[in-house]
Scaffold this motif. Structure first.
Motif, PDB file in Angstrom:
ATOM      1  N   VAL A 246       0.856  -1.187   0.000  1.00 46.22           N
ATOM      2  CA  VAL A 246       0.000   0.000   0.000  1.00 46.22           C
ATOM      3  C   VAL A 246       0.893   1.238   0.000  1.00 46.22           C
ATOM      4  CG1 VAL A 246      -1.756   1.286   1.267  1.00 46.22           C
ATOM      5  CG2 VAL A 246      -1.819  -1.213   1.241  1.00 46.22           C
ATOM      6  N   PRO A 247       0.704   2.146  -0.959  1.00 48.30           N
ATOM      7  CA  PRO A 247       1.508   3.380  -0.939  1.00 48.30           C
ATOM      8  C   PRO A 247       1.151   4.215   0.282  1.00 48.30           C
ATOM      9  CG  PRO A 247      -0.229   3.527  -2.593  1.00 48.30           C
ATOM     10  CD  PRO A 247      -0.243   2.115  -2.089  1.00 48.30           C
ATOM     11  N   VAL A 248       2.168   4.701   0.978  1.00 52.93           N
ATOM     12  CA  VAL A 248       1.914   5.446   2.209  1.00 52.93           C
ATOM     13  C   VAL A 248       2.518   6.836   2.117  1.00 52.93           C
ATOM     14  CG1 VAL A 248       1.811   3.373   3.635  1.00 52.93           C
ATOM     15  CG2 VAL A 248       4.000   4.536   3.328  1.00 52.93           C
ATOM     16  N   SER A 249       2.010   7.711   2.968  1.00 54.59           N
ATOM     17  CA  SER A 249       2.499   9.083   3.052  1.00 54.59           C
ATOM     18  C   SER A 249       3.440   9.203   4.242  1.00 54.59           C
ATOM     19  CB  SER A 249       1.317  10.041   3.222  1.00 54.59           C
ATOM     20  OG  SER A 249       0.719   9.849   4.503  1.00 54.59           O
ATOM     21  N   ALA A 250       3.926  10.413   4.479  1.00 57.86           N
ATOM     22  CA  ALA A 250       4.774  10.676   5.644  1.00 57.86           C
ATOM     23  C   ALA A 250       3.952  11.185   6.814  1.00 57.86           C
ATOM     24  CB  ALA A 250       5.856  11.694   5.278  1.00 57.86           C
ATOM     25  N   GLN A 273      -4.667   6.965  -5.033  1.00 55.65           N
ATOM     26  CA  GLN A 273      -4.058   6.999  -6.358  1.00 55.65           C
ATOM     27  C   GLN A 273      -4.838   7.979  -7.240  1.00 55.65           C
ATOM     28  OE1 GLN A 273      -1.256   5.402  -7.245  1.00 55.65           O
ATOM     29  NE2 GLN A 273      -1.086   4.651  -5.144  1.00 55.65           N
ATOM     30  N   PRO A 274      -4.225   9.119  -7.601  1.00 53.28           N
ATOM     31  CA  PRO A 274      -4.947  10.099  -8.442  1.00 53.28           C
ATOM     32  C   PRO A 274      -5.440   9.460  -9.736  1.00 53.28           C
ATOM     33  CG  PRO A 274      -2.887  11.016  -7.609  1.00 53.28           C
ATOM     34  CD  PRO A 274      -2.859   9.545  -7.296  1.00 53.28           C
ATOM     35  N   ARG A 275      -6.642   9.829 -10.121  1.00 55.06           N
ATOM     36  CA  ARG A 275      -7.232   9.281 -11.346  1.00 55.06           C
ATOM     37  C   ARG A 275      -8.243  10.281 -11.885  1.00 55.06           C
ATOM     38  NH1 ARG A 275      -9.400   3.952  -8.709  1.00 55.06           N
ATOM     39  NH2 ARG A 275      -7.448   4.275  -7.572  1.00 55.06           N
ATOM     40  N   ASP A 276      -8.783   9.983 -13.064  1.00 55.23           N
ATOM     41  CA  ASP A 276      -9.710  10.909 -13.705  1.00 55.23           C
ATOM     42  C   ASP A 276     -11.066  10.949 -13.009  1.00 55.23           C
ATOM     43  OD1 ASP A 276      -7.805  11.564 -15.574  1.00 55.23           O
ATOM     44  OD2 ASP A 276      -8.462  10.020 -17.009  1.00 55.23           O
ATOM     45  N   ALA A 277     -11.418   9.891 -12.303  1.00 56.88           N
ATOM     46  CA  ALA A 277     -12.728   9.836 -11.649  1.00 56.88           C
ATOM     47  C   ALA A 277     -12.845  10.889 -10.560  1.00 56.88           C
ATOM     48  CB  ALA A 277     -12.940   8.442 -11.049  1.00 56.88           C
ATOM     49  N   ALA A 278     -14.078  11.338 -10.330  1.00 63.19           N
ATOM     50  CA  ALA A 278     -14.320  12.322  -9.285  1.00 63.19           C
ATOM     51  C   ALA A 278     -14.263  11.634  -7.910  1.00 63.19           C
ATOM     52  CB  ALA A 278     -15.689  12.969  -9.475  1.00 63.19           C
ATOM     53  N   PRO A 279     -13.890  12.359  -6.844  1.00 60.03           N
ATOM     54  CA  PRO A 279     -13.902  11.781  -5.486  1.00 60.03           C
ATOM     55  C   PRO A 279     -15.299  11.312  -5.107  1.00 60.03           C
ATOM     56  CG  PRO A 279     -12.658  13.836  -5.525  1.00 60.03           C
ATOM     57  CD  PRO A 279     -13.350  13.717  -6.860  1.00 60.03           C
ATOM     58  N   ILE A 280     -15.366  10.306  -4.264  1.00 62.49           N
ATOM     59  CA  ILE A 280     -16.657   9.714  -3.901  1.00 62.49           C
ATOM     60  C   ILE A 280     -17.478  10.623  -2.998  1.00 62.49           C
ATOM     61  CG2 ILE A 280     -15.814   7.353  -4.160  1.00 62.49           C
ATOM     62  CD1 ILE A 280     -15.513   7.252  -1.096  1.00 62.49           C
ATOM     63  N   GLY A 281     -16.844  11.521  -2.254  1.00 65.14           N
ATOM     64  CA  GLY A 281     -17.573  12.422  -1.372  1.00 65.14           C
ATOM     65  C   GLY A 281     -17.777  11.829   0.016  1.00 65.14           C
ATOM     66  N   ILE A 282     -18.067  12.707   0.969  1.00 66.19           N
ATOM     67  CA  ILE A 282     -18.169  12.321   2.373  1.00 66.19           C
ATOM     68  C   ILE A 282     -19.344  11.393   2.625  1.00 66.19           C
ATOM     69  CG2 ILE A 282     -19.399  14.481   2.846  1.00 66.19           C
ATOM     70  CD1 ILE A 282     -17.215  12.586   5.349  1.00 66.19           C
ATOM     71  N   ASP A 283     -20.477  11.608   1.967  1.00 66.16           N
ATOM     72  CA  ASP A 283     -21.645  10.753   2.210  1.00 66.16           C
ATOM     73  C   ASP A 283     -21.384   9.319   1.763  1.00 66.16           C
ATOM     74  OD1 ASP A 283     -22.974  12.888   3.255  1.00 66.16           O
ATOM     75  OD2 ASP A 283     -24.216  13.269   1.480  1.00 66.16           O
ATOM     76  N   ARG A 284     -20.750   9.160   0.605  1.00 67.28           N
ATOM     77  CA  ARG A 284     -20.449   7.807   0.125  1.00 67.28           C
ATOM     78  C   ARG A 284     -19.426   7.152   1.035  1.00 67.28           C
ATOM     79  NH1 ARG A 284     -21.626   3.134  -0.969  1.00 67.28           N
ATOM     80  NH2 ARG A 284     -20.329   1.975  -2.460  1.00 67.28           N
ATOM     81  N   ALA A 285     -18.437   7.926   1.482  1.00 59.62           N
ATOM     82  CA  ALA A 285     -17.432   7.374   2.391  1.00 59.62           C
ATOM     83  C   ALA A 285     -18.090   6.905   3.692  1.00 59.62           C
ATOM     84  CB  ALA A 285     -16.362   8.421   2.679  1.00 59.62           C
ATOM     85  N   ALA A 286     -19.003   7.698   4.222  1.00 61.58           N
ATOM     86  CA  ALA A 286     -19.701   7.309   5.454  1.00 61.58           C
ATOM     87  C   ALA A 286     -20.536   6.055   5.234  1.00 61.58           C
ATOM     88  CB  ALA A 286     -20.579   8.458   5.939  1.00 61.58           C
TER      89      ALA A 286
END
Length: 453
Positions: A246-250, A273-286
């Protein structure tokens, strides 16, 4: 007895007692003011939910409605309107049908907490995060208000507290006395009454004080960080296998989540991973978190930048239900999902210890037991102060004298130094005290020399 026989003889029990007493005095001299502060703030923090509910009932309990609650996205929007110069950074899911939602916004000199009714969207309160009463108590408890040096003092005090309890147990051990073991002799007018009350209280509270110091040490600035690093390298803490591939940040989880827990707060956050698709948004994440079985009351950190993630952590009172999940902001795919049972044995043991320390594991019984230890610690400090006041010489500090048998002094000092070596900051403090004590005795001998001549 020959000179050789005297050299091989063991130090007398009285000499050892006096040497232990001196170190007990030194440990108490350093610890007691801090133990009063720690016990007072700790006792308050044990009942943080109850105190907050009593002080702020309007923002603590909301009325449940028949209609569905507002979505997280809508609540975050309302909170952002209430603090126009703030940027939403975390969302706290309501822990139950009558619990509020809380949005944290960054901006200006400090973060702002906006408490909302999840059913109506009403803003119940706005407050600076660093001025929240229980946040103030928590920062006083760790001395983090006064910077990392002061926070390091807490580590020194915790290490010395272990020494204080061990030396106190030795001093309490029955030695042909008729009282002061489980009974109190005399009246409050006499020093022996305070001595016995101190000893008997120590008998009851010593184990609890030792436990509180030991379970507080994992949070310490040096020893705790080293313990975490060592346990992680040995595979006994953070489950590193779950981060494989899994790619990780600092950025560590503890930098964005208050509820990450000791075992995972230093774990690196994954990256989307950056991609052309739009972010799912907070409601979908919840919704994804709910489908994955995330306990209610979780904290959710919002993505920052194109590689940011949705990082969620649940820290319920039931330790076994603690969990941390990271979601890719574009696909919603879980990048890391850590349940309590997947943490290494050292991490789990420390999380259990911290849960008991904070009075969270066994309900009211846990809270009352820790409260009793806090109050007993304050009583120990008060009785120690009164004992010292009654026995101190006029114009003197009243430090117990070293025994004439230097073997006892050296042996006990080496044992104390060995204990201090387990905790580096405490060990440095012990070394400083040894040097200061030796210098003080040298000065005293120098002052007496002209009079003797």
């Amino acid at each position: 007895m020959s000179t050789l026989a005297r050299g091989l003889a063991r130090p007398s029990p009285d000499a050892v007692y006096r040497a232990v007493w001196r170190w007990h005095f030194y440990a108490g001299l350093l610890c007691l003011p801090f133990l009063i502060l720690l016990s007072t703030t700790g006792a308050l923090y044990l009942f943080k939910d109850e105190i907050t509910a009593a002080l702020f009932p309007r923002r603590t309990v909301v009325a449940q409605h028949a209609a569905a609650p507002l979505s997280p996205d809508r609540l975050i929007y309302i909170a952002a309107q209430a603090v126009p110069d703030g940027t939403p950074v975390t969302y706290l899911d309501p822990a139950g049908p009558t619990a509020p939602a809380v949005v944290t916004l960054a901006g200006g000199v400090a973060k702002t907490l906006v408490t909302l009714d999840p059913w109506t969207g009403d803003v119940l309160d706005r407050t600076r995060a660093d001025r929240e009463p229980m946040a103030v108590v928590r920062r006083l408890h760790s001395l983090s208000y006064f910077g990392p040096v002061a926070n390091g003092v807490i580590e020194v005090v915790a290490g010395f507290t272990l020494i204080l309890v061990l030396t106190g147990a030795y001093l309490w051990w029955p030695r042909r006395q008729s009282g002061g073991v489980v009974t109190v002799r005399g009246t409050p007018r006499r020093r022996v009454w305070w001595r016995d009350l101190h000893a008997v209280t120590g008998l009851v509270a010593g184990t609890g004080l030792f436990f509180l110091a030991a379970t507080g040490l994992p949070w310490s600035i040096l020893w705790g960080q080293e313990l975490r690093a060592l346990s992680n390298r040995a595979g006994l803490g953070q489950p590193e296998a779950l981060w494989a591939g899994v790619p990780v940040s600092a950025v560590p989880a503890g930098a964005v989540l208050d509820q990450a827990g000791w075992a995972l707060e230093a774990a690196p956050l994954p990256r989307s991973q950056p991609r052309d698709a739009a972010p799912i948004g907070i409601d979908r994440a919840a919704g994804i978190l709910r489908d994955l079985g995330m306990p209610a009351g979780y904290e959710l950190s919002l993505p920052v930048g194109e590689t940011g993630i949705y990082a969620a952590a649940a820290y319920p009172r039931d330790v076994t239900r603690q969990r941390m999940i990271s979601l890719d902001q574009y696909s919603g795919r879980p990048l890391v999902d850590v349940r309590f049972g997947e943490i290494g044995p050292v991490g789990r043991a420390i999380q259990y210890g911290i849960g008991i320390h904070k009075g969270e594991l066994w309900g009211r019984a846990n809270q009352l037991a820790m409260l009793a230890f806090c109050l007993a610690t304050i009583l120990l400090a008060v009785t120690a102060g009164v004992m010292w006041w009654k026995r101190r010489p006029a114009g003197g500090l009243g430090v117990p004298p070293w025994p004439h048998d230097r073997r006892a002094a050296v042996t006990v000092t080496l044992i104390v130094a060995g204990l201090g070596a387990l905790f580096p900051l405490t060990g440095f403090a012990i070394l400083a005290m040894i040097l200061a004590d030796a210098a003080g005795q040298g000065v005293a001998r120098w002052l007496r020399a002209p009079a003797a001549a």
